[in-house]
Write a protein that holds these residues in place. Structure first.
Motif, PDB file in Angstrom:
ATOM      1  N   THR A  94       0.899  -1.176   0.237  1.00  0.00           N
ATOM      2  CA  THR A  94      -0.098   0.130   0.034  1.00  0.00           C
ATOM      3  C   THR A  94       1.029   1.315   0.011  1.00  0.00           C
ATOM      4  N   LEU A  95       2.170   1.082   0.976  1.00  0.00           N
ATOM      5  CA  LEU A  95       2.902   2.387   0.754  1.00  0.00           C
ATOM      6  C   LEU A  95       3.391   2.753  -0.603  1.00  0.00           C
ATOM      7  N   VAL A  96       3.803   1.507  -1.057  1.00  0.00           N
ATOM      8  CA  VAL A  96       4.661   2.023  -2.418  1.00  0.00           C
ATOM      9  C   VAL A  96       3.733   2.290  -3.278  1.00  0.00           C
ATOM     10  N   THR A  97       2.620   1.568  -3.502  1.00  0.00           N
ATOM     11  CA  THR A  97       1.401   2.102  -4.712  1.00  0.00           C
ATOM     12  C   THR A  97       1.112   3.425  -4.646  1.00  0.00           C
ATOM     13  N   SER A  98       0.723   3.819  -3.167  1.00  0.00           N
ATOM     14  CA  SER A  98       0.363   5.108  -3.078  1.00  0.00           C
ATOM     15  C   SER A  98       1.510   6.051  -3.259  1.00  0.00           C
ATOM     16  N   GLU A 111       2.097  -6.251 -11.756  1.00  0.00           N
ATOM     17  CA  GLU A 111       3.211  -5.528 -12.301  1.00  0.00           C
ATOM     18  C   GLU A 111       4.238  -5.510 -11.338  1.00  0.00           C
ATOM     19  N   ILE A 112       3.902  -6.266  -9.986  1.00  0.00           N
ATOM     20  CA  ILE A 112       5.022  -6.043  -8.949  1.00  0.00           C
ATOM     21  C   ILE A 112       5.475  -7.632  -8.770  1.00  0.00           C
ATOM     22  N   ASP A 113       6.854  -7.485  -9.216  1.00  0.00           N
ATOM     23  CA  ASP A 113       7.384  -9.186  -9.117  1.00  0.00           C
ATOM     24  C   ASP A 113       8.061  -9.474  -7.588  1.00  0.00           C
ATOM     25  N   LEU A 133      12.107  -2.551  -5.114  1.00  0.00           N
ATOM     26  CA  LEU A 133      10.888  -2.953  -5.987  1.00  0.00           C
ATOM     27  C   LEU A 133      11.384  -3.413  -7.249  1.00  0.00           C
ATOM     28  N   ALA A 134      10.843  -4.913  -7.574  1.00  0.00           N
ATOM     29  CA  ALA A 134      11.103  -5.406  -9.040  1.00  0.00           C
ATOM     30  C   ALA A 134       9.698  -5.514  -9.646  1.00  0.00           C
ATOM     31  N   THR A 135       9.911  -4.866 -10.731  1.00  0.00           N
ATOM     32  CA  THR A 135       8.443  -4.874 -11.829  1.00  0.00           C
ATOM     33  C   THR A 135       8.638  -5.944 -12.738  1.00  0.00           C
ATOM     34  N   THR A 136       7.490  -6.275 -13.283  1.00  0.00           N
ATOM     35  CA  THR A 136       7.441  -7.314 -14.224  1.00  0.00           C
ATOM     36  C   THR A 136       8.146  -6.839 -15.662  1.00  0.00           C
TER      37      THR A 136
END
Length: 225
Positions: A94-98, A111-113, A133-136
């Motif tokens: 929640t913290l990262v997406t916000s 989209e978050i690996d 944060l590792a994205t796909t």
């Protein structure tokens, strides 16, 4: 009673001793050369093997660095985001997406690996642990980096670079810092040079004073005449 050798015998003995020493030296040099040659023959394969091993190790290190770089290809690191004692994975998500939404980046759960804090929890230094944060997709990472300037004060985003690249950047930064310090030291005048400059100014002022004094006296003489 000691028998004294005749001059001829003394000369002969001296020549024989000299010849013996010369032969001994020659034999020693030949033996030494032969031993060194044998040692070189034994060492040469070992030296060649060491060269091959060094090349193989260097190639392996390059492969490891490439693998590490590829594994971090879609990674970013978020710094300065607040952390609580009770924080769990959902809270972190929640913290990262916000936070990303605040810099105009929408990221879906799919989209978050990988998402995790880096470092040991409860570190006595009291520093806020960064978030990996590792994205796909690479496109999402690029989107995040393009908007990183919009982060709030005391927080920022960096790439997740291999250790070798980070060390190279630190070395380059230190070299640049040392070069600047050397340049500043060379541009700053030493007390000795400053005193010399001051003395030159004083001498110049004294000469100017003498010239003015001389002109003044000449004017007085002219008026008298």
């Amino acid at each position: 009673m000691t028998t004294q050798l005749s001059p001829e015998m003394s000369l002969l003995l001296s020549k024989m001793t000299e010849q013996l020493n010369l032969q001994t030296k020659t034999i020693t040099e030949k033996i030494t050369a032969a031993v060194l040659q044998k040692v070189d023959e034994k060492l040469q394969p070992i030296i060649e093997e060491n060269v091959k091993l060094k090349d193989e190790i260097e190639n392996l290190n390059k492969k490891i660095q490439n693998l590490e770089a590829n594994s971090k290809r879609n990674n970013v690191i978020l710094h300065g985001l607040p952390e609580t004692e009770e924080e769990n994975h959902d809270d972190l998500n929640t913290l990262v997406t916000s936070t990303l939404r605040g810099i105009d980046v929408d990221i879906e759960k799919g989209e978050i690996d990988r998402l995790q804090r880096l470092g040991r929890k409860g570190d006595k230094t009291g520093k806020i642990r960064p978030i990996l944060l590792a994205t796909t997709t690479l496109q999402k990472k690029i989107h995040i980096l393009k908007n990183k300037q919009k982060m709030k004060p005391n927080s920022y985003i960096t790439q997740d670079l291999p250790k070798s690249v980070l060390q190279a950047k630190r070395d380059e930064k230190n070299r640049y810092k040392n070069d600047n310090e050397k340049r500043k030291r060379s541009e700053t005048p030493s007390p000795g040079n400053a005193n010399k400059t001051l003395n030159k100014i004083k001498r110049k002022d004294a000469f100017q004073f003498m010239r003015e004094r001389s002109y003044s006296l000449s004017d007085k003489k002219t008026h008298r005449n």
